[in-house]
Design an enzyme around this catalytic site. Structure first.
Site, PDB file in Angstrom:
ATOM      1  CG  HIS A 173      34.082  -5.502 -28.469  1.00 55.52           C
ATOM      2  ND1 HIS A 173      34.536  -4.277 -28.043  1.00 55.52           N
ATOM      3  CD2 HIS A 173      33.889  -5.386 -29.810  1.00 55.52           C
ATOM      4  CE1 HIS A 173      34.618  -3.457 -29.076  1.00 55.52           C
ATOM      5  NE2 HIS A 173      34.231  -4.099 -30.152  1.00 55.52           N
ATOM      6  CD  GLN A 197      29.939  -2.757 -38.810  1.00 58.37           C
ATOM      7  OE1 GLN A 197      30.782  -1.930 -39.071  1.00 58.37           O
ATOM      8  NE2 GLN A 197      29.995  -3.468 -37.693  1.00 58.37           N
ATOM      9  CB  ALA A 223      30.565  -4.653 -21.259  1.00 59.74           C
ATOM     10  N   GLY A 269      39.556  -3.702 -31.896  1.00 58.31           N
ATOM     11  CA  GLY A 269      40.249  -3.527 -30.618  1.00 58.31           C
ATOM     12  C   GLY A 269      39.492  -2.571 -29.713  1.00 58.31           C
ATOM     13  N   GLY A 270      40.121  -2.182 -28.607  1.00 60.09           N
ATOM     14  CA  GLY A 270      39.432  -1.325 -27.628  1.00 60.09           C
ATOM     15  C   GLY A 270      38.242  -2.081 -27.054  1.00 60.09           C
ATOM     16  CG  LEU A 271      38.464  -6.217 -27.589  1.00 62.86           C
ATOM     17  CD1 LEU A 271      38.740  -7.711 -27.460  1.00 62.86           C
ATOM     18  CD2 LEU A 271      37.649  -5.937 -28.842  1.00 62.86           C
ATOM     19  CB  SER A 273      30.544   3.090 -28.037  1.00 57.59           C
ATOM     20  OG  SER A 273      31.473   3.611 -28.952  1.00 57.59           O
ATOM     21  CB  SER A 274      35.842   1.762 -28.608  1.00 59.03           C
ATOM     22  OG  SER A 274      35.581   0.421 -28.872  1.00 59.03           O
TER      23      SER A 274
HETATM   24  O1  PAF Z   1      32.254  -2.881 -36.058  1.00 58.06           O
HETATM   25  C1  PAF Z   1      33.491  -2.847 -36.135  1.00 58.06           C
HETATM   26  O2  PAF Z   1      34.210  -2.851 -35.131  1.00 58.06           O
HETATM   27  C2  PAF Z   1      34.150  -2.792 -37.495  1.00 58.06           C
HETATM   28  O3  PAF Z   1      33.412  -2.038 -38.391  1.00 58.06           O
HETATM   29  C3  PAF Z   1      34.466  -4.179 -38.093  1.00 58.06           C
HETATM   30  C4  PAF Z   1      33.195  -4.967 -38.367  1.00 58.06           C
HETATM   31  C5  PAF Z   1      35.343  -4.960 -37.134  1.00 58.06           C
HETATM   32  C6  PAF Z   1      35.214  -4.028 -39.425  1.00 58.06           C
HETATM   33  O4  PAF Z   1      36.443  -3.383 -39.263  1.00 58.06           O
END
Ligand code: PAF
EC number: 6.3.2.1
Length: 251
Positions: free
Chosen positions: A35, A151, A33, A29-31, A183-184
Site C-alpha cells: 500500500h 480485480q 509496504a 485497511g491493514g496497510l 499482503s495483509s
Molecule cells: O483491493 C482492495 O483492497 C479492495 O478490493 C478495494 C479495491 C479497496 C475495494 O474494497
C-alpha cells in the site's frame, strides 16, 4: 491529514479543488509496504492525494474472512500521514450503502473465473464499492496493485464500459526479499506458515508444467484453489493454514 467520514464532506472538498489533479488509493485497511508504494506514487504524481480505508463487507463471501481481516486504523493513519496523504476517507456501511446494497454492479464474463469461481459475489462487491468511491472522490488517477490482477482488469473494464473519467494506474507487486507477495493476509500466518509461504511464488515462477506445480504446492503444504494461465499470465490462489494467498506472474 484530514479524516473525512461522509460523502457530502468529501464531495465538497473535491469541488473546492476543481482544476487540480487528484490521486486516489482505495484500501480496506491493514496497510503494508505494498500500500505504501501506491500511496507514494499517489503523493508524487498529484496535487491532492486521497486514500480511503473501508473494510467492504459486500466483497467477502466468507464471514470468517471478514471478521478476521487484519486491520488497525491507528497504524493505517500513521502510515498515511508519513507519506503525506492530504485526505483519508473512512466511511461506515450506512455512508457507503444508503441503498442497503439493493443496487450492485455485475460483470458477467471474466469475474466468473479464477477468484470469481470460488468466491461468488466477490467481484460484484468490489466493482460496486469502487464505482461508489470513484463517484464520490472523482479522482484524476486511481492506483491499484497488480497482486489483485483480476480485480485490476475488471476495474479497467468497468471504467471503459461506463465512460468514466479516471485513469486506472497499475502498480507492480511489492515482494519480500524471499519473493512472497506482500499482503495483509500474511499477518494471519504462524511462524511456520511464514516460512513456507514464499514457496508459493518460488513454485509459480519456477520450471515445470501446471500439473507439476500444483503437485509441488500440495507437497509444500498448500491447498490449491486454482493455478491457471489466462491473458498471458499465470495465476495462483492457494490456502496455507486456512489463509488464502494469491499471486500472479507474466508468462
Ligand atoms: O483491493 C482492495 O483492497 C479492495 O478490493 C478495494 C479495491 C479497496 C475495494 O474494497
Amino acid at each position: 491529514m484530514k479524516i473525512i467520514r461522509t460523502a457530502q464532506e468529501l464531495k465538497k472538498i473535491r469541488a473546492e479543488n476543481e482544476g487540480k489533479t487528484v490521486g486516489f488509493v482505495p484500501t480496506m485497511g491493514g496497510l503494508h509496504a505494498g500500500h505504501r508504494s501506491l500511496m507514494e506514487r499517489n503523493r508524487a504524481e498529484n496535487d491532492i492525494a486521497i486514500a480511503s480505508v473501508y473494510l467492504n463487507p459486500t466483497q467477502f463471501n466468507d464471514k470468517k474472512d471478514l471478521e478476521t481481516y487484519p486491520a488497525n486504523f491507528d497504524d493505517d493513519v500513521k502510515l498515511l500521514e508519513s507519506v503525506g496523504i492530504d485526505y483519508l476517507f473512512a466511511p461506515t456501511y450506512d455512508v457507503m450503502y444508503p441503498d442497503g446494497y439493493t443496487y450492485k454492479l455485475t460483470e458477467t464474463d471474466f469475474s466468473h473465473v479464477l477468484c470469481g469461481a470460488t468466491r461468488p459475489g466477490h467481484f460484484d462487491g468490489v466493482l460496486t464499492v469502487v464505482m461508489k468511491l470513484l463517484n464520490i472522490v472523482r479522482p484524476t488517477r486511481a492506483y491499484f496493485g497488480e497482486k489483485d490482477f483480476q480485480q485490476l482488469q475488471l476495474l479497467k473494464g468497468m471504467v471503459s464500459a461506463f465512460f468514466m473519467d479516471v485513469e486506472i494506474v497499475p502498480c507492480p507487486i511489492v515482494r519480500e526479499e524471499n519473493g512472497l507477495a506482500i499482503s495483509s493476509r500474511n499477518r494471519k500466518l504462524s511462524a511456520d506458515g511464514i516460512r513456507i509461504a514464499p514457496r508459493l511464488h518460488e513454485i509459480l515462477a519456477g520450471s515445470g508444467t501446471i500439473e507439476e506445480k500444483k503437485k509441488s504446492l500440495s507437497e509444500a503444504g498448500f491447498t490449491v484453489d486454482y493455478l491457471e494461465e489466462r491473458r498471458g499470465r499465470l495465476f495462483v490462489a492457494a490456502f496455507l493454514e486456512g489463509v488464502r494467498l494469491i499471486d500472479n506472474i507474466p508468462l
